[in-house]
Write a protein that holds these residues in place. Structure first.
Motif, PDB file in Angstrom:
ATOM      1  N   PHE A 152      34.502 -32.597   4.457  1.00  0.00           N
ATOM      2  CA  PHE A 152      33.714 -33.812   4.567  1.00  0.00           C
ATOM      3  C   PHE A 152      32.611 -33.732   5.618  1.00  0.00           C
ATOM      4  CE2 PHE A 152      37.777 -35.392   2.864  1.00  0.00           C
ATOM      5  CZ  PHE A 152      37.289 -35.974   1.705  1.00  0.00           C
ATOM      6  N   GLU A 153      32.808 -32.915   6.645  1.00  0.00           N
ATOM      7  CA  GLU A 153      31.815 -32.893   7.707  1.00  0.00           C
ATOM      8  C   GLU A 153      30.573 -32.105   7.323  1.00  0.00           C
ATOM      9  OE1 GLU A 153      34.936 -29.690   8.674  1.00  0.00           O
ATOM     10  OE2 GLU A 153      34.859 -31.751   7.937  1.00  0.00           O
ATOM     11  N   TYR A 154      30.584 -31.463   6.139  1.00  0.00           N
ATOM     12  CA  TYR A 154      29.416 -30.711   5.703  1.00  0.00           C
ATOM     13  C   TYR A 154      28.313 -31.669   5.261  1.00  0.00           C
ATOM     14  CZ  TYR A 154      31.171 -25.961   6.018  1.00  0.00           C
ATOM     15  OH  TYR A 154      31.601 -24.760   6.492  1.00  0.00           O
ATOM     16  N   PRO A 287      45.849 -41.786   7.437  1.00  0.00           N
ATOM     17  CA  PRO A 287      46.315 -41.664   8.812  1.00  0.00           C
ATOM     18  C   PRO A 287      45.900 -42.840   9.678  1.00  0.00           C
ATOM     19  CG  PRO A 287      44.455 -40.219   8.433  1.00  0.00           C
ATOM     20  CD  PRO A 287      44.806 -40.806   7.099  1.00  0.00           C
ATOM     21  N   GLU A 288      46.627 -43.057  10.732  1.00  0.00           N
ATOM     22  CA  GLU A 288      46.399 -44.165  11.647  1.00  0.00           C
ATOM     23  C   GLU A 288      45.439 -43.740  12.755  1.00  0.00           C
ATOM     24  OE1 GLU A 288      46.608 -47.904  12.698  1.00  0.00           O
ATOM     25  OE2 GLU A 288      48.273 -47.285  11.422  1.00  0.00           O
ATOM     26  N   GLY A 289      44.335 -44.475  12.877  1.00  0.00           N
ATOM     27  CA  GLY A 289      43.492 -44.323  14.049  1.00  0.00           C
ATOM     28  C   GLY A 289      42.527 -43.163  14.066  1.00  0.00           C
ATOM     29  N   GLY A 294      38.094 -36.098   8.354  1.00  0.00           N
ATOM     30  CA  GLY A 294      38.215 -35.004   9.303  1.00  0.00           C
ATOM     31  C   GLY A 294      39.624 -34.728   9.740  1.00  0.00           C
ATOM     32  N   SER A 295      40.618 -35.358   9.134  1.00  0.00           N
ATOM     33  CA  SER A 295      41.975 -35.277   9.655  1.00  0.00           C
ATOM     34  C   SER A 295      42.936 -34.545   8.728  1.00  0.00           C
ATOM     35  CB  SER A 295      42.508 -36.693   9.880  1.00  0.00           C
ATOM     36  OG  SER A 295      42.583 -37.382   8.643  1.00  0.00           O
ATOM     37  N   ARG A 296      42.404 -33.790   7.774  1.00  0.00           N
ATOM     38  CA  ARG A 296      43.262 -33.211   6.746  1.00  0.00           C
ATOM     39  C   ARG A 296      44.392 -32.365   7.325  1.00  0.00           C
ATOM     40  NH1 ARG A 296      41.717 -28.172   3.042  1.00  0.00           N
ATOM     41  NH2 ARG A 296      43.851 -27.665   2.513  1.00  0.00           N
TER      42      ARG A 296
END
Length: 314
Positions: A152-154, A287-289, A294-296
């Motif tokens: 996603f950050e791409y 995910p929480e928070g 970016g959290s995969r």
């Protein structure tokens, strides 16, 4: 043991794909599991590691209709589903099917198109049909979407809606090859793409036959409870805002049945559930928070840690 023809058919497919997708046995297994379960798979990784190659190898191994959709920012929903075309010869409008009308659809770089276009796949993936101008058109069987996406950050990427992520049986990555495998890739690609010369080993009827065997795999009640314990834990854990849906639990169940067939069994063992838990469930929790895209890898580790203490039936 599972029906011998189904097991041998799966091994034939596995060996054929492995001729061009080198050193990625786990990836090949997951692709076949998704196909056998009659569901879809999302390949997420950096550009150039073989996502498209893996999808093309699966499609080339099946004697079925294949189409490729290159997702771009200007792609329209009608470019996927098709549209009504006016025929001057008849003076009537006629439906012109889009590339989604195939048995295996490669949705390449799916997250480069805006959400409105991505959502055009939703009905097709969940119900095996598309609706254009109020008329429903069934898709051919078998039907499978193999989607690829960059992290996603791409630059130039959009995050997929949660409702669409839930339609994928599993999400997995490719990863960089070992030095030995990469050396072999350099050698085998001297004279072009080996996947272009890959011959099909399964026809349409054989694919449908294998899919029919998946539903016959026995799921012991204690293992069903174990699977539901995992699903419930995702809904109760403080690390997740949203847990796995009922649709996700059903996909998890079917995926385990397909994995058992691939392993030559007509019954589930706990390792089937544990092996598929992360690739099947990690993209279905929020995910929480932290930012979801970016959290995969964080989510996958949290999910693995959550599953570990859950008692395994003996």
């Amino acid at each position: 043991m599972v029906h011998r023809d189904a097991y041998q058919t799966c091994q034939l497919l596995r060996d054929n794909i492995a001729r061009v997708v080198l050193g990625k046995d786990d990836l090949i297994d997951l692709l076949i599991v998704a196909m056998m379960a009659g569901e879809h798979v999302l390949l997420e990784d950096v550009p150039g590691v073989g996502k498209t190659l893996a999808a093309k190898a699966l499609a080339s191994s099946l004697d079925c209709k294949f189409s490729r959709l290159q997702f771009t920012p200007d792609l329209l929903p009608s470019d996927i589903t098709g549209s009504m075309i006016y025929r001057s010869t008849t003076g009537e409008f006629e439906f012109s099917p889009g590339p989604i009308f195939a048995n295996v659809v490669l949705a390449d770089e799916i997250n480069r198109a805006p959400p409105r276009t991505q959502s055009a796949l939703l009905e097709a993936m969940s119900e095996g049909q598309v609706t254009v101008d109020g008329v429903t058109h069934p898709l051919p069987k078998p039907f499978m979407v193999v989607a690829t996406q960059n992290p996603f950050e791409y630059e130039g990427t959009y995050s997929l809606p949660e409702s669409q992520l839930d339609r994928f049986l599993l999400r997995t990555s490719i990863g960089y090859p070992t030095r030995e495998i990469e050396r072999e890739v350099l050698t085998t690609h001297r004279s072009g793409e080996p996947v272009d010369h890959l011959e099909s080993v399964l026809n349409q009827a054989e694919v449908l036959g294998v899919q029919s065997h998946v539903g016959e795999v026995r799921f012991d009640p204690t293992l069903t409870e174990y699977l539901l314990d995992i699903v419930a834990a995702t809904r109760q854990h403080e690390a997740f805002q949203v847990g796995v849906s009922t649709r996700g639990a059903l996909s998890f169940y079917r995926g385990c049945q397909a994995l058992a067939v691939l392993r030559g069994r007509d019954y589930i063992v706990p390792d089937d559930i544990k092996q598929l838990a992360v690739p099947t469930l990690a993209h279905r929790v929020l995910p929480e928070g932290i930012f979801q895209g970016g959290s995969r890898f964080v989510v996958e580790q949290q999910l693995a840690d959550l599953i570990e203490p859950i008692p395994v039936p003996v």
